[in-house]
Design an enzyme around this catalytic site. Structure first.
Site, PDB file in Angstrom:
ATOM      1  N   PRO A 162       0.817  -1.225   0.000  1.00  0.00           N
ATOM      2  CA  PRO A 162       0.000   0.000   0.000  1.00  0.00           C
ATOM      3  C   PRO A 162       0.849   1.272   0.000  1.00  0.00           C
ATOM      4  O   PRO A 162       0.331   2.366  -0.228  1.00  0.00           O
ATOM      5  CB  PRO A 162      -0.835  -0.113   1.281  1.00  0.00           C
ATOM      6  CG  PRO A 162      -0.281  -1.245   2.056  1.00  0.00           C
ATOM      7  CD  PRO A 162       0.577  -2.071   1.156  1.00  0.00           C
TER       8      PRO A 162
ATOM      9  N   GLU B  83       2.766  -7.394   8.514  1.00  0.00           N
ATOM     10  CA  GLU B  83       3.042  -5.958   8.664  1.00  0.00           C
ATOM     11  C   GLU B  83       3.856  -5.410   7.500  1.00  0.00           C
ATOM     12  O   GLU B  83       3.934  -4.219   7.301  1.00  0.00           O
ATOM     13  CB  GLU B  83       3.792  -5.693   9.971  1.00  0.00           C
ATOM     14  CG  GLU B  83       2.899  -5.539  11.173  1.00  0.00           C
ATOM     15  CD  GLU B  83       1.790  -4.512  10.942  1.00  0.00           C
ATOM     16  OE1 GLU B  83       2.105  -3.325  10.854  1.00  0.00           O
ATOM     17  OE2 GLU B  83       0.617  -4.915  10.841  1.00  0.00           O
TER      18      GLU B  83
ATOM     19  N   ARG C  64      -3.578  -8.043 -20.822  1.00  0.00           N
ATOM     20  CA  ARG C  64      -4.521  -7.667 -21.881  1.00  0.00           C
ATOM     21  C   ARG C  64      -3.932  -6.640 -22.844  1.00  0.00           C
ATOM     22  O   ARG C  64      -4.494  -6.379 -23.894  1.00  0.00           O
ATOM     23  CB  ARG C  64      -5.870  -7.217 -21.308  1.00  0.00           C
ATOM     24  CG  ARG C  64      -5.795  -6.069 -20.357  1.00  0.00           C
ATOM     25  CD  ARG C  64      -7.059  -5.959 -19.539  1.00  0.00           C
ATOM     26  NE  ARG C  64      -8.234  -5.681 -20.354  1.00  0.00           N
ATOM     27  CZ  ARG C  64      -8.434  -4.556 -21.021  1.00  0.00           C
ATOM     28  NH1 ARG C  64      -7.529  -3.591 -20.986  1.00  0.00           N
ATOM     29  NH2 ARG C  64      -9.519  -4.392 -21.738  1.00  0.00           N
TER      30      ARG C  64
ATOM     31  N   ASP D  35     -10.174   1.400 -24.443  1.00  0.00           N
ATOM     32  CA  ASP D  35     -10.538   1.204 -23.040  1.00  0.00           C
ATOM     33  C   ASP D  35     -10.626   2.519 -22.289  1.00  0.00           C
ATOM     34  O   ASP D  35      -9.902   3.460 -22.608  1.00  0.00           O
ATOM     35  CB  ASP D  35      -9.427   0.435 -22.301  1.00  0.00           C
ATOM     36  CG  ASP D  35      -9.456  -1.032 -22.600  1.00  0.00           C
ATOM     37  OD1 ASP D  35     -10.492  -1.524 -23.030  1.00  0.00           O
ATOM     38  OD2 ASP D  35      -8.408  -1.661 -22.374  1.00  0.00           O
TER      39      ASP D  35
HETATM   40  N1  ADE Z   1      -0.790  -5.152  -0.037  1.00  0.00           N
HETATM   41  C1  ADE Z   1      -1.691  -4.797   0.895  1.00  0.00           C
HETATM   42  N2  ADE Z   1      -2.463  -3.797   0.481  1.00  0.00           N
HETATM   43  C2  ADE Z   1      -2.045  -3.491  -0.784  1.00  0.00           C
HETATM   44  C3  ADE Z   1      -2.445  -2.520  -1.737  1.00  0.00           C
HETATM   45  N3  ADE Z   1      -3.426  -1.655  -1.517  1.00  0.00           N
HETATM   46  N4  ADE Z   1      -1.782  -2.499  -2.909  1.00  0.00           N
HETATM   47  C4  ADE Z   1      -0.767  -3.349  -3.147  1.00  0.00           C
HETATM   48  N5  ADE Z   1      -0.352  -4.282  -2.275  1.00  0.00           N
HETATM   49  C5  ADE Z   1      -0.979  -4.356  -1.105  1.00  0.00           C
END
Ligand code: ADE
Length: 261
Positions: free
Chosen positions: A101, A128, A166, A181
């Site tokens: 994330p 984590e 794709r 697209d």
């Molecule tokens: N791992 C956990 N959450 C994630 C996300 N939002 N994007 C990529 N990998 C992740």
């Protein structure tokens, strides 16, 4: 394109990879996906892959050794003189992408960038996160699929594999199918209709049945502009627009003023 996925849960992947377009891309030889279980690269008796963080705090952190060993053994398998006379060509610039994330937000243009690569390594984080030394000394890129936290990078890796595959030549069948697209040209796509021409009294716009190619193309362009204007006006700031597009957007803005919206 050869994609290597490093994960603690390789069993999560086959159901998605072995259906529809991704299955077809593999059958065509445009895509190979190699699943590597990080646990197989842990050398201790119990194949430990995670430990509590130094300094305390919740959760577990993926240890660096099995991840480094997995990527290094992958690199040495690519160095085989059987596969290539000059191994440096094979491994130089091998992208090792951590799904996290904290990564750069995944977009269609990143998918296009990745689709140019011959080979990708996707590293799925869990718990984590991963030991910082993996980030600093092994990973070449970090990608997030959105501002929310998943239990691991596996779904994110599948998202990347799907969006990239794709775009590979011939995978979507009709040449250029990916070019219209949503997002491909910086705009959202407009509406689509199929048979029946009339469904419960809701009919398909007349222009689409007119057979007049130029009128249809202009209508589609305008509906694409309208939808982008309504839903993602931020995208209009960077889209490549013609004079006619600007005139149409001007009209939309005037209409809105007239309605007092
Ligand atoms: N791992 C956990 N959450 C994630 C996300 N939002 N994007 C990529 N990998 C992740």
């Amino acid at each position: 394109m050869h994609i290597h996925i490093l994960t603690l849960f390789p069993g999560m992947f086959p159901a998605y990879l072995n259906e529809s377009i991704l299955k077809k891309a593999q059958e065509m030889g445009q895509l190979t996906v190699h699943l590597h279980n990080i646990r197989d690269y842990a050398t201790d008796r119990h194949h430990v892959t995670d430990e509590p963080p130094f300094g305390g705090g919740g959760g577990m952190v993926l240890k660096p050794e099995p991840i480094f060993t997995a990527v290094e053994s992958l690199i040495s398998s690519l160095q085989s003189p059987l596969e290539s006379g000059d191994w440096r060509l094979e491994t130089a610039g091998l992208p090792v992408i951590l799904l996290t994330p904290q990564g750069r937000p995944f977009t269609q243009s990143i998918a296009q960038e990745l689709a140019q690569q011959e080979r990708l390594v996707l590293l799925c984080g869990r718990y984590e996160g991963v030991d910082e030394r993996v980030r600093q000394h092994l990973v070449t890129d970090e990608i997030s699929i959105g501002d929310y936290v998943l239990t691991g990078g596996e779904l994110a890796a599948l998202v990347v594999v799907d969006a990239v595959t794709r775009l590979l030549p011939g995978v979507l069948g009709a040449e250029g199918a990916a070019e219209t697209d949503s997002h491909a040209n910086g705009l959202l796509e407009g509406p689509h209709y199929t048979k029946p021409a009339d469904f419960r009294g809701w009919s398909v716009p007349e222009v689409l049945r007119s057979g007049h190619a130029a009128r249809i193309a202009r209508w589609r362009r305008e509906e694409s502009l309208r939808r982008t204007w309504q839903r993602r006006p931020d995208m209009l700031l960077t889209a490549v627009l013609t004079e006619a597009d600007r005139w149409f957007l001007g009209r939309l803005a005037e209409e809105r003023l007239e309605i007092g919206d």
